[in-house]
Design a protein around this motif. Structure first.
Motif, PDB file in Angstrom:
ATOM      1  N   ASP A 165      19.683  27.894 -42.540  1.00  0.00           N
ATOM      2  CA  ASP A 165      19.442  26.472 -42.279  1.00  0.00           C
ATOM      3  C   ASP A 165      20.737  25.796 -41.866  1.00  0.00           C
ATOM      4  OD1 ASP A 165      16.737  26.284 -42.782  1.00  0.00           O
ATOM      5  OD2 ASP A 165      17.047  26.131 -44.952  1.00  0.00           O
ATOM      6  N   CYS A 166      20.659  25.028 -40.802  1.00  0.00           N
ATOM      7  CA  CYS A 166      21.847  24.343 -40.309  1.00  0.00           C
ATOM      8  C   CYS A 166      21.639  22.842 -40.421  1.00  0.00           C
ATOM      9  CB  CYS A 166      22.110  24.692 -38.847  1.00  0.00           C
ATOM     10  SG  CYS A 166      22.412  26.443 -38.586  1.00  0.00           S
TER      11      CYS A 166
ATOM     12  N   LEU B   2      27.086  13.945 -35.602  1.00  0.00           N
ATOM     13  CA  LEU B   2      25.970  13.038 -35.846  1.00  0.00           C
ATOM     14  C   LEU B   2      24.649  13.787 -35.925  1.00  0.00           C
ATOM     15  CD1 LEU B   2      26.932  10.373 -33.165  1.00  0.00           C
ATOM     16  CD2 LEU B   2      27.465  10.310 -35.621  1.00  0.00           C
ATOM     17  N   ASP B   3      24.590  14.916 -35.193  1.00  0.00           N
ATOM     18  CA  ASP B   3      23.313  15.599 -35.098  1.00  0.00           C
ATOM     19  C   ASP B   3      23.553  17.018 -34.586  1.00  0.00           C
ATOM     20  OD1 ASP B   3      20.608  15.999 -35.227  1.00  0.00           O
ATOM     21  OD2 ASP B   3      20.114  14.814 -33.462  1.00  0.00           O
ATOM     22  N   LEU B   4      22.553  17.863 -34.751  1.00  0.00           N
ATOM     23  CA  LEU B   4      22.593  19.220 -34.212  1.00  0.00           C
ATOM     24  C   LEU B   4      21.239  19.464 -33.565  1.00  0.00           C
ATOM     25  CD1 LEU B   4      23.740  22.200 -34.059  1.00  0.00           C
ATOM     26  CD2 LEU B   4      22.529  22.565 -36.216  1.00  0.00           C
TER      27      LEU B   4
ATOM     28  N   LEU C   2      32.406  27.033 -38.711  1.00  0.00           N
ATOM     29  CA  LEU C   2      30.940  27.065 -38.680  1.00  0.00           C
ATOM     30  C   LEU C   2      30.373  26.418 -39.934  1.00  0.00           C
ATOM     31  CD1 LEU C   2      30.589  30.621 -37.159  1.00  0.00           C
ATOM     32  CD2 LEU C   2      29.517  28.583 -36.190  1.00  0.00           C
ATOM     33  N   GLU C   3      30.976  26.691 -41.087  1.00  0.00           N
ATOM     34  CA  GLU C   3      30.507  26.081 -42.326  1.00  0.00           C
ATOM     35  C   GLU C   3      30.745  24.567 -42.317  1.00  0.00           C
ATOM     36  OE1 GLU C   3      31.498  26.490 -47.081  1.00  0.00           O
ATOM     37  OE2 GLU C   3      31.072  28.283 -45.883  1.00  0.00           O
TER      38      GLU C   3
ATOM     39  N   GLY D 125      27.124  23.513 -42.082  1.00  0.00           N
ATOM     40  CA  GLY D 125      26.736  23.525 -43.487  1.00  0.00           C
ATOM     41  C   GLY D 125      26.901  24.885 -44.130  1.00  0.00           C
ATOM     42  N   PRO D 126      26.764  24.932 -45.467  1.00  0.00           N
ATOM     43  CA  PRO D 126      27.100  26.146 -46.215  1.00  0.00           C
ATOM     44  C   PRO D 126      26.033  27.231 -46.177  1.00  0.00           C
ATOM     45  CG  PRO D 126      26.443  24.399 -47.713  1.00  0.00           C
ATOM     46  CD  PRO D 126      26.434  23.793 -46.341  1.00  0.00           C
ATOM     47  N   VAL D 127      24.841  26.925 -45.690  1.00  0.00           N
ATOM     48  CA  VAL D 127      23.790  27.959 -45.690  1.00  0.00           C
ATOM     49  C   VAL D 127      23.324  28.308 -44.276  1.00  0.00           C
ATOM     50  CG1 VAL D 127      22.980  27.533 -48.022  1.00  0.00           C
ATOM     51  CG2 VAL D 127      22.060  26.165 -46.137  1.00  0.00           C
ATOM     52  N   ALA D 128      24.241  28.174 -43.308  1.00  0.00           N
ATOM     53  CA  ALA D 128      23.892  28.514 -41.921  1.00  0.00           C
ATOM     54  C   ALA D 128      23.789  30.029 -41.732  1.00  0.00           C
ATOM     55  CB  ALA D 128      24.918  27.928 -40.961  1.00  0.00           C
ATOM     56  N   LEU D 129      24.442  30.806 -42.599  1.00  0.00           N
ATOM     57  CA  LEU D 129      24.434  32.269 -42.521  1.00  0.00           C
ATOM     58  C   LEU D 129      24.854  32.789 -41.138  1.00  0.00           C
ATOM     59  CD1 LEU D 129      21.149  33.079 -44.487  1.00  0.00           C
ATOM     60  CD2 LEU D 129      23.483  32.833 -45.364  1.00  0.00           C
TER      61      LEU D 129
END
Lengths: 155, 155, 155, 155
Positions: free
Chosen positions: B109-110, B117-119, B57-58, B62-66
């Motif tokens: 935030d993701c 390429l995108d989310l 998931l990270e 990304g690292p702040v997806a929580l």
């Protein structure tokens, strides 16, 4: 990589689905000690999980056990056997194995085969007792109690 | 042997736990085509499943997806990706992979990373629509609809 | 107060637990229209859920259907039928009913009884088809597809 | 008719979803004795189960407990409280109540309210200990151990 396993808890049920007995194998371990065990084994390359369940149940309980393989692939839990004790409740000194655990009612005649010395049907109370739990290794006693909790028979 | 995977369906939820959005990655496949995909990846040797979920998931969000990793190891389903099409609804031409599938609410935030390429966050209706389903490969469209069924949002 | 119901999805399975057919009843509704339906009914005072499952399956499928009641009380989903349409996918104009939904393999002979006109065994593909789905009411078409998703047979 | 209830097991979790603490309320019973209890209560007419969960958690843990209501309506088990002891592990002398049981991570500040005297966070080991189990009534000790089994923390 972790090795994929299945664990199956063989049970006898009444007409309303209540678990009345849990089947435990008696196995001789490599070190000569004896322990009670669930039906357990690897999933092979190109093998479906439900076929692995059928194969291991037949291997351990014989060809006329008539297992009722679950309709859903959702296991009641996943047991992660680590070679390092203490990471999870499950331990396998040989390897990192991840096991999908299912409860499988069996309706036919069961007789232990292969490396199993015996098969004994315990009541849920007996299966969760300190004596039987003490005869199980690698965390399978915990897995068995998780199964009993899932079917609503945790003493 | 089958390779052990995890599949994670990232979702946004409201205060009562209702899924309001499903997050799908846009990936470039080796053959140059583009497809929508779930968060997905291998479980490593000595790695717990919940740590593999956090890691993938990270890596993808990304690292702040929580992400809120599920408390129970019980997956909502198990997806068996066979190299031969048609054995199950899931297909992976490279290997036999068995994937434990979880739904993971993410609160932070993701942003897509690595090879994504995108989310895009879709409503459950959009996610199950023929258009989005047609942009998913290997049976992940089926897996996504199974996730929607499990949370009670199958249109 | 909400009324407690059970919903049962009767299925035929092969030796490896794969669902091969889904049984749907044909019912005459109070307004004279005809619809396809799952086995469904109230849980009575002092009645266990597993006894309610047996009773309603016997009432609708006859005394020799040989249903295999699930070993775990964990339903695959909970369907909340509201008198107001749109709160959930399920709707019952008469009452607020909360239904625990189970998938029940049946091994014996089934014949429709009571208010059911007929019983038809559909393949999972047929059961999820727009035609059959269009013949179901109150959200039971959604519930049926949730059941198919749970057993891994969602087309 | 049976009364529909929810039972919620409030838990604290770490970043990987592992349950680190279980919250138990201290309640004064009508007969003046004191017992440890889960969050529990009725589902009202026209109320969704997820709204009942929010309402009872807020009532017992306060307005800033920040509960993370499960995304799926699938409970980890169903507890059938019978007025007659012994039918199931659950007992309620006042009524036949059927309770959908969920595990609910809470992230915020909790303070006992209403009729609860106190709220204590126990480790899973403490929660399953004979002492704490002996302070729970009506089978809620069994239900708590079923929850611990479901999250893989059964000692």
């Amino acid at each position: 990589m972790p090795i994929l396993y299945i664990d199956a808890v063989p049970v006898r049920v009444d007409d309303t689905g209540v678990v009345t007995r849990v089947g435990l194998l008696l196995r001789m371990l490599p070190d000569g000690t004896v322990s009670r065990a669930l039906v357990s084994g690897r999933v092979l390359h190109h093998e479906r999980i439900r076929d692995a369940l059928v194969r291991h149940l037949e291997k351990d309980l014989g060809p006329v056990a008539l297992p009722r393989i679950p309709v859903s692939p959702q296991p009641f839990t996943v047991a992660e056997y680590f070679p390092t004790p203490g990471v999870t409740p499950y331990h396998d000194p040989r390897q990192h194995a991840v096991s999908l655990a299912y409860i499988v009612p069996v309706a036919g005649d069961c007789r232990p085969r292969q490396d199993a010395l015996d098969l004994v049907w315990f009541t849920p109370e007996e299966a969760a007792s300190p004596m039987v739990q003490g005869e199980m290794t690698g965390g399978q006693g915990v897995l068995l109690r998780q199964a009993l909790a899932h079917v609503g028979c945790l003493p």
